[in-house]
Motif scaffolding. Structure first.
Motif, mmCIF file in Angstrom:
data_model
loop_
_atom_site.group_PDB
_atom_site.id
_atom_site.type_symbol
_atom_site.label_atom_id
_atom_site.label_comp_id
_atom_site.label_asym_id
_atom_site.label_seq_id
_atom_site.Cartn_x
_atom_site.Cartn_y
_atom_site.Cartn_z
ATOM 1 N N LEU A 75 0.820 -1.210 0.000
ATOM 2 C CA LEU A 75 0.000 0.000 0.000
ATOM 3 C C LEU A 75 0.858 1.265 0.000
ATOM 4 O O LEU A 75 0.587 2.183 -0.793
ATOM 5 C CB LEU A 75 -0.945 -0.013 1.203
ATOM 6 N N PHE A 78 -10.740 -8.822 -0.444
ATOM 7 C CA PHE A 78 -11.010 -7.390 -0.430
ATOM 8 C C PHE A 78 -10.266 -6.758 0.749
ATOM 9 O O PHE A 78 -10.395 -7.200 1.888
ATOM 10 C CB PHE A 78 -12.511 -7.120 -0.291
ATOM 11 N N SER A 79 -9.479 -5.759 0.453
ATOM 12 C CA SER A 79 -8.718 -5.068 1.484
ATOM 13 C C SER A 79 -8.548 -3.622 1.050
ATOM 14 O O SER A 79 -8.822 -3.243 -0.094
ATOM 15 C CB SER A 79 -7.349 -5.742 1.688
ATOM 16 N N TRP A 80 -8.081 -2.796 1.984
ATOM 17 C CA TRP A 80 -7.842 -1.393 1.663
ATOM 18 C C TRP A 80 -6.781 -1.251 0.580
ATOM 19 O O TRP A 80 -6.837 -0.353 -0.249
ATOM 20 C CB TRP A 80 -7.417 -0.635 2.922
ATOM 21 N N ARG A 81 -5.803 -2.146 0.598
ATOM 22 C CA ARG A 81 -4.752 -2.065 -0.415
ATOM 23 C C ARG A 81 -5.324 -2.312 -1.813
ATOM 24 O O ARG A 81 -5.073 -1.532 -2.747
ATOM 25 C CB ARG A 81 -3.656 -3.086 -0.123
ATOM 26 N N LEU A 127 -8.450 -2.118 -2.801
ATOM 27 C CA LEU A 127 -9.406 -1.075 -3.152
ATOM 28 C C LEU A 127 -8.688 0.190 -3.617
ATOM 29 O O LEU A 127 -9.065 0.820 -4.615
ATOM 30 C CB LEU A 127 -10.304 -0.769 -1.951
ATOM 31 N N THR A 128 -7.604 0.548 -2.908
ATOM 32 C CA THR A 128 -6.830 1.737 -3.301
ATOM 33 C C THR A 128 -6.176 1.534 -4.668
ATOM 34 O O THR A 128 -6.196 2.428 -5.518
ATOM 35 C CB THR A 128 -5.749 2.022 -2.246
#
Length: 322
Positions: free
Chosen positions: A129, A188-191, A193-194
């Motif tokens: 990330l 699905f993770s913030w990484r 999604l970003t």
């Protein structure tokens, strides 16, 4: 079939799909009134065919990124120009020109040399990330610098378009490898999604920047876009994803020679593409030995009522040739 051959095969089919889409879009543009709105285009089958071919090319490119490194897959995107040459010539009912043949041969030789030097293993590393955010911030800073008012805006916008598209491909590879990885991590993770948001932003930005770059002509901006794309992607692959050239110093020399040949070939193909799409461009010089029809002006007999005015002498007849 190993990962390298599969990545090359997918890249070849992707380039063919992109080239067919480009030819279809060019033919549609030539038959469409510039004032035609988008809604009118939505009702044409040719437009949807071009959209489908572009979508197929994009999906095949994403699949190739899952099996091959960026230093292998991205340079093969230049094959779109190579494939578009015979397709465009056939659609226009003409022969492939001398400049196009030279560009095709140089591009193929250069890409062949690069294929011998790139690593063939399937990609396993992905951007973290912080790395993805750093790449995104650096890309936006470079694009902002290239977008400043100044000289040669077409070439600068073309460079920005190629860089954003190459970064989008690098981020797409991270997304693809992470999604298809069976290590048991979260899907699905913030990484992810970003990264997905960055891919969407840079892909759309690259498209808009290319449209702006082509306003002043096609040849030079098209070459810059085609070359800046693999350079940006390969830089990320070599710096952050652990990709390496194989073969040592000899491989590096071969890669440089191949890059130079491919660059020259792409420039020649881009110039030919611009000449063929611009009706005001001068024609390519004929190949020695070709039959060039001579311009013969045949005059009609002068009528009596079209005699020259008084005081203007009659032109002397041409001497008869023996």
């Amino acid at each position: 079939m190993n990962a390298t051959l599969l990545a090359v095969a997918l890249s070849l089919v992707s380039a063919a799909a992109y080239a067919a889409a480009a030819v279809a879009q060019s033919r549609l543009a030539g038959r469409t009134d510039p004032a035609t709105g988008v809604l009118r285009l939505l009702g044409r089958g040719a437009w949807w065919s071009a959209v489908g071919l572009n979508a197929a090319g994009a999906l095949l490119h994403v699949a190739a990124l899952n099996f091959g490194p960026l230093t292998l897959v991205q340079p093969l995107g230049a094959l779109t120009l190579v494939v578009a040459v015979p397709l465009g010539a056939r659609a226009a009912g003409r022969r492939v020109g001398r400049t196009e043949w030279r560009g095709t041969v140089l591009t193929l030789l250069g890409l062949g040399a690069l294929l011998l030097t790139t690593g063939g293993s399937a990609p396993h590393q992905t951007l973290s990330l912080p790395e993805a955010l750093g790449v995104g911030a650096a890309t936006m800073a470079v694009v902002a610098g290239l977008g400043r008012p100044g000289a040669r805006p077409g070439l600068r916008h073309a460079a920005a378009s190629g860089i954003t598209s190459g970064v989008a491909s690098a981020l797409t590879q991270t997304l693809t490898v992470a999604v298809t990885d069976h290590s048991g991590g979260p899907l699905f993770s913030w990484r992810l999604l970003t990264v997905a948001l960055l891919v969407s932003a840079f892909a759309m930005g690259g498209l808009l920047l290319s449209q702006t770059a082509y306003r002043g002509g096609l040849g030079a901006p098209l070459a810059v876009v085609t070359l800046a794309n693999p350079v940006a992607a390969a830089a990320i692959g070599l710096a952050l994803l652990g990709e390496r050239l194989q073969g040592g110093p000899v491989s590096l020399v071969l890669a440089l020679l191949g890059t130079a040949a491919a660059v020259r070939g792409v420039v020649l193909l881009s110039r030919a593409q611009a000449r063929n799409t611009d009706p005001a461009a001068p024609p390519e010089p004929p190949v020695p030995g070709d039959q060039v029809p001579s311009r013969v002006v045949i005059g009609s007999p002068r009528r009596a009522d079209t005699a020259p005015p008084a005081g203007v002498p009659e032109p002397l007849p041409a001497p008869a040739s023996g």
